[in-house]
Design a protein around this motif. Structure first.
Motif, PDB file in Angstrom:
ATOM      1  N   THR A 264      42.736  33.126  47.035  1.00  0.00           N
ATOM      2  CA  THR A 264      41.744  32.076  47.258  1.00  0.00           C
ATOM      3  C   THR A 264      40.450  32.463  46.555  1.00  0.00           C
ATOM      4  O   THR A 264      39.945  33.578  46.740  1.00  0.00           O
ATOM      5  N   LEU A 265      39.910  31.557  45.746  1.00  0.00           N
ATOM      6  CA  LEU A 265      38.665  31.787  45.025  1.00  0.00           C
ATOM      7  C   LEU A 265      37.775  30.566  45.209  1.00  0.00           C
ATOM      8  O   LEU A 265      38.151  29.448  44.851  1.00  0.00           O
ATOM      9  N   ARG A 266      36.594  30.779  45.805  1.00  0.00           N
ATOM     10  CA  ARG A 266      35.672  29.668  46.048  1.00  0.00           C
ATOM     11  C   ARG A 266      34.326  29.978  45.397  1.00  0.00           C
ATOM     12  O   ARG A 266      33.630  30.903  45.809  1.00  0.00           O
ATOM     13  N   LEU A 267      33.986  29.169  44.395  1.00  0.00           N
ATOM     14  CA  LEU A 267      32.745  29.358  43.642  1.00  0.00           C
ATOM     15  C   LEU A 267      31.855  28.124  43.690  1.00  0.00           C
ATOM     16  O   LEU A 267      30.773  28.119  43.101  1.00  0.00           O
ATOM     17  N   GLY A 268      32.280  27.073  44.357  1.00  0.00           N
ATOM     18  CA  GLY A 268      31.612  25.772  44.303  1.00  0.00           C
ATOM     19  C   GLY A 268      30.230  25.744  44.921  1.00  0.00           C
ATOM     20  O   GLY A 268      29.809  26.657  45.621  1.00  0.00           O
ATOM     21  N   ASN A 269      29.513  24.645  44.625  1.00  0.00           N
ATOM     22  CA  ASN A 269      28.157  24.430  45.137  1.00  0.00           C
ATOM     23  C   ASN A 269      27.214  25.553  44.754  1.00  0.00           C
ATOM     24  O   ASN A 269      26.489  26.105  45.578  1.00  0.00           O
ATOM     25  N   ASN A 270      27.258  25.915  43.480  1.00  0.00           N
ATOM     26  CA  ASN A 270      26.313  26.842  42.871  1.00  0.00           C
ATOM     27  C   ASN A 270      25.793  26.196  41.596  1.00  0.00           C
ATOM     28  O   ASN A 270      25.903  24.970  41.417  1.00  0.00           O
ATOM     29  N   PHE A 271      25.223  26.984  40.702  1.00  0.00           N
ATOM     30  CA  PHE A 271      24.685  26.449  39.457  1.00  0.00           C
ATOM     31  C   PHE A 271      25.281  27.164  38.259  1.00  0.00           C
ATOM     32  O   PHE A 271      24.604  27.418  37.255  1.00  0.00           O
ATOM     33  N   PHE A 272      26.563  27.506  38.361  1.00  0.00           N
ATOM     34  CA  PHE A 272      27.237  28.142  37.239  1.00  0.00           C
ATOM     35  C   PHE A 272      27.304  27.164  36.063  1.00  0.00           C
ATOM     36  O   PHE A 272      27.420  25.942  36.243  1.00  0.00           O
ATOM     37  N   ASN A 273      27.242  27.723  34.838  1.00  0.00           N
ATOM     38  CA  ASN A 273      27.348  26.871  33.659  1.00  0.00           C
ATOM     39  C   ASN A 273      28.496  27.340  32.774  1.00  0.00           C
ATOM     40  O   ASN A 273      29.158  28.334  33.059  1.00  0.00           O
ATOM     41  N   GLY A 274      28.719  26.610  31.714  1.00  0.00           N
ATOM     42  CA  GLY A 274      29.826  26.950  30.832  1.00  0.00           C
ATOM     43  C   GLY A 274      31.098  26.229  31.247  1.00  0.00           C
ATOM     44  O   GLY A 274      31.107  25.391  32.151  1.00  0.00           O
ATOM     45  N   THR A 275      32.182  26.552  30.577  1.00  0.00           N
ATOM     46  CA  THR A 275      33.462  25.891  30.832  1.00  0.00           C
ATOM     47  C   THR A 275      34.255  26.658  31.884  1.00  0.00           C
ATOM     48  O   THR A 275      33.963  27.806  32.203  1.00  0.00           O
ATOM     49  N   ILE A 276      35.287  25.983  32.395  1.00  0.00           N
ATOM     50  CA  ILE A 276      36.179  26.638  33.362  1.00  0.00           C
ATOM     51  C   ILE A 276      36.925  27.754  32.641  1.00  0.00           C
ATOM     52  O   ILE A 276      37.572  27.517  31.621  1.00  0.00           O
ATOM     53  N   PRO A 277      36.818  28.974  33.125  1.00  0.00           N
ATOM     54  CA  PRO A 277      37.434  30.107  32.419  1.00  0.00           C
ATOM     55  C   PRO A 277      38.953  29.950  32.312  1.00  0.00           C
ATOM     56  O   PRO A 277      39.620  29.561  33.279  1.00  0.00           O
ATOM     57  N   SER A 278      39.465  30.273  31.155  1.00  0.00           N
ATOM     58  CA  SER A 278      40.911  30.142  30.937  1.00  0.00           C
ATOM     59  C   SER A 278      41.718  31.141  31.744  1.00  0.00           C
ATOM     60  O   SER A 278      42.906  30.918  32.016  1.00  0.00           O
ATOM     61  N   PHE A 279      41.081  32.233  32.173  1.00  0.00           N
ATOM     62  CA  PHE A 279      41.834  33.266  32.880  1.00  0.00           C
ATOM     63  C   PHE A 279      42.392  32.767  34.216  1.00  0.00           C
ATOM     64  O   PHE A 279      43.328  33.343  34.754  1.00  0.00           O
ATOM     65  N   LEU A 280      41.786  31.689  34.760  1.00  0.00           N
ATOM     66  CA  LEU A 280      42.229  31.210  36.065  1.00  0.00           C
ATOM     67  C   LEU A 280      43.706  30.852  36.063  1.00  0.00           C
ATOM     68  O   LEU A 280      44.406  31.019  37.067  1.00  0.00           O
ATOM     69  N   SER A 281      44.190  30.368  34.954  1.00  0.00           N
ATOM     70  CA  SER A 281      45.602  29.980  34.880  1.00  0.00           C
ATOM     71  C   SER A 281      46.532  31.180  34.849  1.00  0.00           C
ATOM     72  O   SER A 281      47.744  31.036  35.032  1.00  0.00           O
ATOM     73  N   PHE A 282      45.988  32.359  34.646  1.00  0.00           N
ATOM     74  CA  PHE A 282      46.808  33.566  34.575  1.00  0.00           C
ATOM     75  C   PHE A 282      46.843  34.341  35.891  1.00  0.00           C
ATOM     76  O   PHE A 282      47.573  35.322  36.019  1.00  0.00           O
ATOM     77  N   LEU A 283      46.024  33.916  36.853  1.00  0.00           N
ATOM     78  CA  LEU A 283      46.040  34.563  38.168  1.00  0.00           C
ATOM     79  C   LEU A 283      47.194  33.987  38.968  1.00  0.00           C
ATOM     80  O   LEU A 283      47.073  32.967  39.651  1.00  0.00           O
TER      81      LEU A 283
ATOM     82  N   SER B 160      23.908  31.382  39.453  1.00  0.00           N
ATOM     83  CA  SER B 160      23.830  30.700  38.150  1.00  0.00           C
ATOM     84  C   SER B 160      24.470  31.573  37.079  1.00  0.00           C
ATOM     85  O   SER B 160      25.056  32.619  37.357  1.00  0.00           O
ATOM     86  N   GLY B 161      24.332  31.125  35.825  1.00  0.00           N
ATOM     87  CA  GLY B 161      24.945  31.859  34.731  1.00  0.00           C
ATOM     88  C   GLY B 161      26.414  31.497  34.582  1.00  0.00           C
ATOM     89  O   GLY B 161      26.939  30.590  35.231  1.00  0.00           O
ATOM     90  N   GLU B 162      27.099  32.213  33.717  1.00  0.00           N
ATOM     91  CA  GLU B 162      28.512  31.941  33.477  1.00  0.00           C
ATOM     92  C   GLU B 162      29.382  32.677  34.487  1.00  0.00           C
ATOM     93  O   GLU B 162      29.030  33.750  34.971  1.00  0.00           O
ATOM     94  N   ILE B 163      30.511  32.063  34.784  1.00  0.00           N
ATOM     95  CA  ILE B 163      31.487  32.737  35.636  1.00  0.00           C
ATOM     96  C   ILE B 163      32.047  33.906  34.834  1.00  0.00           C
ATOM     97  O   ILE B 163      32.544  33.715  33.720  1.00  0.00           O
ATOM     98  N   PRO B 164      31.925  35.122  35.341  1.00  0.00           N
ATOM     99  CA  PRO B 164      32.327  36.287  34.537  1.00  0.00           C
ATOM    100  C   PRO B 164      33.820  36.278  34.213  1.00  0.00           C
ATOM    101  O   PRO B 164      34.661  36.060  35.100  1.00  0.00           O
ATOM    102  N   SER B 165      34.126  36.518  32.963  1.00  0.00           N
ATOM    103  CA  SER B 165      35.533  36.565  32.541  1.00  0.00           C
ATOM    104  C   SER B 165      36.274  37.731  33.184  1.00  0.00           C
ATOM    105  O   SER B 165      37.504  37.720  33.277  1.00  0.00           O
TER     106      SER B 165
END
Length: 494
Positions: free
Chosen positions: A467-486, A452-457
């Motif tokens: 490959t990054l897999r974070l699904g099926n958890n209880f993370f909250n907040g918005t999709i981090p903008s940094f993903l587009s920079f990876l 849970s909690g926010e996906i750390p910036s």
């Protein structure tokens, strides 16, 4: 006159080659002396051909009988081409020949009897061809022959011709159709160190061949059990029985004190009984053991506590894909030389030993698809000491019952460069900010947990992620903008 004989013989050899895509034989003409032709070596004194090296040149054709006119030839190397037809009997006219390498071609017919006239032969390799018939009895007269490789042909009958080869060190016979018994006199091969067989394993293997140093039959169709007499081969340092259909229990190996390499994986060994892995006790005497693979079998018992008393030189331990249950013995952390530890796809329960951090040479730890959990939910089940494994490149703990939080020490292992897979557990809490230290990691999967909690910036620092897999958890907040920079990120699931 002899020089002219060699030149004409080479041209006759060239004439039997119908395809030369790499233009290897383009130099074989009268513009230069034949001793300068590609692949040809001559002796300084007589300017006669002493070696002919045409290996791995994509040549197609047949072996010319005129080869027999190169009477000064010592080495013939024609492996890894597409030479067909037969080995010409004229090869017996090469009295100085020492090395005969014809492996990985399309050669058929029988081994010519006339080879027995090549009295100086040391090395023969006819492997991976289509040779048929029996090994000529006359081959037994080659008293200097030290290495014979005729594996992967269609040869049959007895292997008795080899019993007279007193200089024989290495003998590769597997993937043929030879009789499945040792002939009389085989025990007289005192220099034999390596034997690769085809057929079933004789019960008296270790009695007949007590001086074996390497015994390899991997990748065949052997059935039955491992002979108890194998324990008599006290000089053995490599025993490779993997990828067969061997069954029943592994015998006591206590006398194999020189063993460095034991692979019995990918068989059907084990009976699902409590003493299935008792042979591990007997390996304690093998103080130089470096590689132990018993994976992909039917072992169905607990891991012996004595596993921690195996050699500190052990680099790989594989127990994966069995029906092993119970807990991981704490003493396993004494195997400080381990680089790879595979225990995946079993029924292991309990906790990961808290002292796992002592295995500081580990580069891969795979415990996925077990039942690992533990009793102390407050502290969690992934030991923080894993952070001391500063050479880890792969850590796979998915598909267990692990709960509690992800220790920050685990996501601080900067050496992790290939896999970190904690998915399909019951891990809770947040994804630690220290994930930023995984700057070399290519694959991160924490999906299907209770995080849970926010996906750390700070994930934005993981610039090697593909490959990054974070699904099926209880993370909250918005999709981090940094993903587009990876830039290397090929797939991600939130």
């Amino acid at each position: 006159m002899g020089n002219e004989t060699d030149r004409l013989s080479l041209l006759a050899i060239k004439a039997k080659i119908v395809e030369d895509p790499l233009h290897v034989l383009s130099s074989w003409n009268d513009s230069i002396h034949f001793c300068q032709w590609q692949g040809v070596t001559c002796g300084r004194r007589h300017q006669r051909v002493t070696a002919l090296d045409l290996q791995s040149r994509e040549l197609v054709g047949s072996i010319s009988p005129h080869l027999g006119n190169l009477s000064f030839l010592r080495e013939l190397l024609r492996q890894n081409n597409s030479f067909g037809n037969e080995i010409p009997p004229e090869i017996g006219r090469l009295p100085r020949l020492q090395i005969l390498q014809l492996s990985k071609n399309l050669i058929g017919d029988q081994i010519p009897i006339n080879i027995s006239r090549c009295a100086n032969l040391i090395y023969i390799n006819f492997s991976h061809n289509g040779l048929v018939g029996e090994v000529p009895v006359e081959l037994g007269s080659l008293s200097k022959l030290a290495i014979v490789n005729i594996e992967a042909n269609n040869l049959r009958g007895s292997i008795s011709p080899f019993t007279n080869l007193s200089s024989l060190r290495n003998l590769f016979l597997d993937r043929n159709y030879f009789d499945d018994s040792f002939p009389d006199g085989f025990d007289q091969l005192k220099k034999l160190q390596i034997l690769a067989l085809g057929g079933s394993l004789p019960w008296d293997l270790g009695i007949t061949l007590p001086n074996l140093e390497l015994f390899g039959i991997a990748g065949n169709q052997f059935t039955g059990s491992i002979p108890v007499s194998i324990s008599n081969t006290s000089k053995l340092h490599e025993l490779e029985l993997d990828q067969n259909n061997l069954t029943r229990k592994v015998p006591n190996l206590a006398r194999l004190q020189n063993l460095k390499w034991l692979t019995i994986g990918d068989n059907q060994l084990g009976c699902g009984e409590a003493d299935d892995l008792n042979f591990i006790y007997s390996l304690i005497n093998a103080t130089n053991l470096q590689y132990l693979n018993v994976g992909l079998n039917n072992f169905g018992c607990k891991i012996p506590e004595s596993i921690g008393n195996l050699s500190s030189n052990l680099q790989l331990l594989s127990l994966d894909n069995n029906q092993i249950f119970g807990s991981i013995p704490p003493g396993i952390v004494n195997l400080v030389g381990l680089q790879s530890l595979y225990m995946q796809v079993n029924q292991l329960t309990g906790t990961i030993p808290s002292g796992i951090g002592k295995l500081q040479n580990l580069d891969e730890l795979n415990l996925l698809n077990n039942l690992l959990s533990g009793l102390n939910n407050f502290q969690g089940n992934i030991p923080p000491s894993l952070g001391n494994c500063s050479n880890l490149q792969k850590l796979l703990l998915s598909q267990n019952n692990l709960n509690g939080t992800i220790p920050k020490q685990v996501v601080s292992i900067s050496s992790l460069s290939i896999y970190l897979d904690l998915s399909q557990n019951q891990l809770s809490g947040s994804l630690p900010m220290e994930v930023a230290k995984l700057i070399n990691l290519g694959y991160l999967d924490v999906s299907k947990n209770l995080l849970s909690g926010e996906i750390p910036s700070t994930l934005g620092s993981c610039t090697s992620l593909e490959t990054l897999r974070l699904g099926n958890n209880f993370f909250n907040g918005t999709i981090p903008s940094f993903l587009s920079f990876l830039r290397g990120l090929a797939s991600w699931i939130l």
